[in-house]
Write a protein that holds these residues in place. Structure first.
Motif: not given
Length: 530
Positions: A275, A277, A405-407, A472, A500, A526, A528, A530
């Motif tokens: 994750c 985050n 966030e894109t699964y 990521h 990741l 996944d 992610t 930022d």
């Protein structure tokens, strides 16, 4: 609980008028005389039960995740044949007629039709999938999850029942003109066979994409709302760590209890190693631990996994070492401690005072200065001597708007995808669409969809339209990933523990499109940002 049920009802109603409902509409509209209620009741029952228990049962017996869908297609096919051919219908009904002690009636299977429809309707459960994903990891069914899923099923069933009743009224009028029901029964059978074929060969996928999904934003807001309202409560005494699979960074791997730390201030943090985050928050936890441990601070990291590979203690141990985490880490694979705190977020932190009471909590990133100030106050109240100066770790919480966030795996449907995708458990060779919509991805080459991930095959490529400073991707497997961004190519080597990887990192946010070329066997989970 009431808020959760109301959100489920509204989310179900929204879903039943979205493009996702298109595959089952022909059968709903041709439900037939005296059967609309039974058809919709069967649909709601099987949909709800399959959503709650299907994934758990299939995982327990190591069965393909699309087995329920295939079963629904098979039942629809048999029922369709039974309605088109009276002889086939009598053969199908005969075993049940013996059990009930009456003659066979191939027109009486409204509830069975609904059961089959519910299995092919399961992928529409987007607004409750956040909760269902947690259920799959915890292997436990709570009242909140039962209430949410039941409410979602009822909410979806009410508009469908209205459509079925409207279709029934039309059917009655047609019957009065024809004076016999044979044509209506055959029409219903043909509709069942058409739905079965369209579902089996994904013939409705293009139509669903062509119809504007005017409910997508509402569905996503309901999904966020149901997960956000599930745990808003105050805690008194801090729960002890429970159901822990293994302990890291404790003497001899022995358990750590809050009771044994009475008189100390404890910071309990929930995280998972892939994750982004959590990874941005961890330097703050680590700095507080090193700065205040001699003043009576204990930091306990509870690693509660999101993806299947994060359940492996060896993977967690490798990442704890790689990330330089030296405070105790509890591996909470069964979500027992997560549930004890009523937690719903990665990352989350709970401050426990010297008497064992929860005095504060924070969900997500940011507010580190406020948390540290509260932490220092609790240490002072516990009798700590002069405290060191506050820490000075930069706050990396993103402040600019970015792609959500894109699964990538079908278990997290509906996906933010433009163009075609392989059905769950299947392999498909695809082609990029002419354009990729903002904040979505598209596929090219050969891909296999499986649970939480997409697995690359020959010539596999992925195109992502994003808005962010950094991109990521969670990857598993060994191979290479070539990133093409605005004509610049970068190669990322993937190996070792699934984790990741940062594909793009820049000084400022940008709106751009990147294309990834993956070697066969790599599994993408996944994105992610930022």
């Amino acid at each position: 609980m009431l808020t959760l049920v109301l959100a489920g009802l509204l989310a179900g109603a929204v879903t039943s008028i979205s493009p996702c409902v298109l595959p089952v509409l022909p059968v709903v509209l041709t439900a037939g005389s005296r059967r609309p209620v039974r058809v919709v009741a069967g649909l709601v029952a099987s949909f709800s039960l399959a959503t709650l228990f299907g994934s758990l049962v299939l995982s327990a017996f190591h069965l393909p995740q699309d087995l329920l869908r295939d079963a629904g297609i098979a039942v629809l096919t048999l029922l369709g044949l039974g309605l088109v051919s009276r002889r086939v219908g009598e053969l199908l009904e005969r075993p049940f007629a013996h059990l009930r002690g009456r003659a066979a009636d191939p027109d009486s299977g409204g509830f069975t039709v609904g059961l089959a429809l519910g299995l092919v309707y399961v992928p529409c459960a987007g607004p409750v999938l956040a909760t269902i994903a947690v259920l799959g990891a915890t292997h436990r069914i709570g009242f909140g999850a039962l209430g949410l899923t039941a409410a979602f099923g009822v909410g979806a069933g009410i508009p469908l029942l209205a459509l079925a009743l409207a279709g029934d009224a039309l059917t009655r009028r047609v019957r009065s003109l024809r004076t016999r029901a044979r044509a209506i029964r055959v029409t219903t059978g043909v509709a069942l066979l058409a739905v079965a074929a369209a579902t089996a060969f994904d013939l409705t996928a293009g139509l669903q994409r062509a119809v504007p999904d005017y409910t997508a934003a509402l569905q996503k807001s309901f999904e966020a709302g149901t997960s956000a309202t599930a745990n808003l409560h105050e805690l008194a005494a801090a729960p002890e760590p429970t159901g822990i699979t293994a302990w890291l960074n404790t003497p001899g791997g022995r358990p750590l209890t809050l009771a044994s730390r009475h008189g100390k201030v404890v910071l309990v943090t929930f995280w998972t190693y892939s994750c982004v985050n959590c990874l941005r928050a961890m330097p703050h936890y680590e700095s507080w631990y090193r700065t205040y441990r001699d003043s009576g601070l204990v930091v306990l990291g509870v690693h509660t996994p999101e993806f299947a590979f994060e359940h492996e203690p060896a993977n967690v141990a490798a990442q704890v070492e790689a990330l330089g985490v030296d405070y105790p880490v509890a591996i909470d694979n069964d979500y027992a401690t997560w549930n004890a705190y009523g937690n719903q977020y990665w990352p989350a932190s709970y401050l426990v005072d010297a008497s064992g009471q929860v005095r504060g909590s924070h969900f997500g990133e940011g507010a580190y200065a406020d948390t540290e100030q509260q932490l220092r106050g609790l240490l002072t109240d516990a009798g700590a001597g002069p405290l060191p100066p506050p820490t000075d770790v930069p706050d990396r919480t993103p402040v600019q708007a970015a792609t959500p966030e894109t699964y990538l795996g079908p278990a997290n449907a509906p996906l933010d995808i433009t163009g075609d995708q392989p059905p769950p458990g299947r392999t498909r060779t695809l082609r990029f669409p002419a354009a990729v919509a903002s904040d979505t991805f598209a596929l090219d080459g050969t891909w296999t969809a499986s649970g939480e991930s997409l697995t690359a095959g020959p010539a596999a490529r992925l195109r992502l339209n994003f808005r962010a400073r950094a991109v990521h991707l969670v990857l598993a497997g060994t191979g290479t990933l070539i990133v093409d961004l605005d004509g610049t190519h970068t190669t990322v080597a993937a190996s070792g523990v699934p984790k990741l990887y940062t594909l793009v990192s820049g000084p400022a946010a940008r709106h751009s499109t990147l294309t990834l070329s993956l070697t066969p066997g790599l599994q993408a989970y996944d994105f992610t940002f930022d």
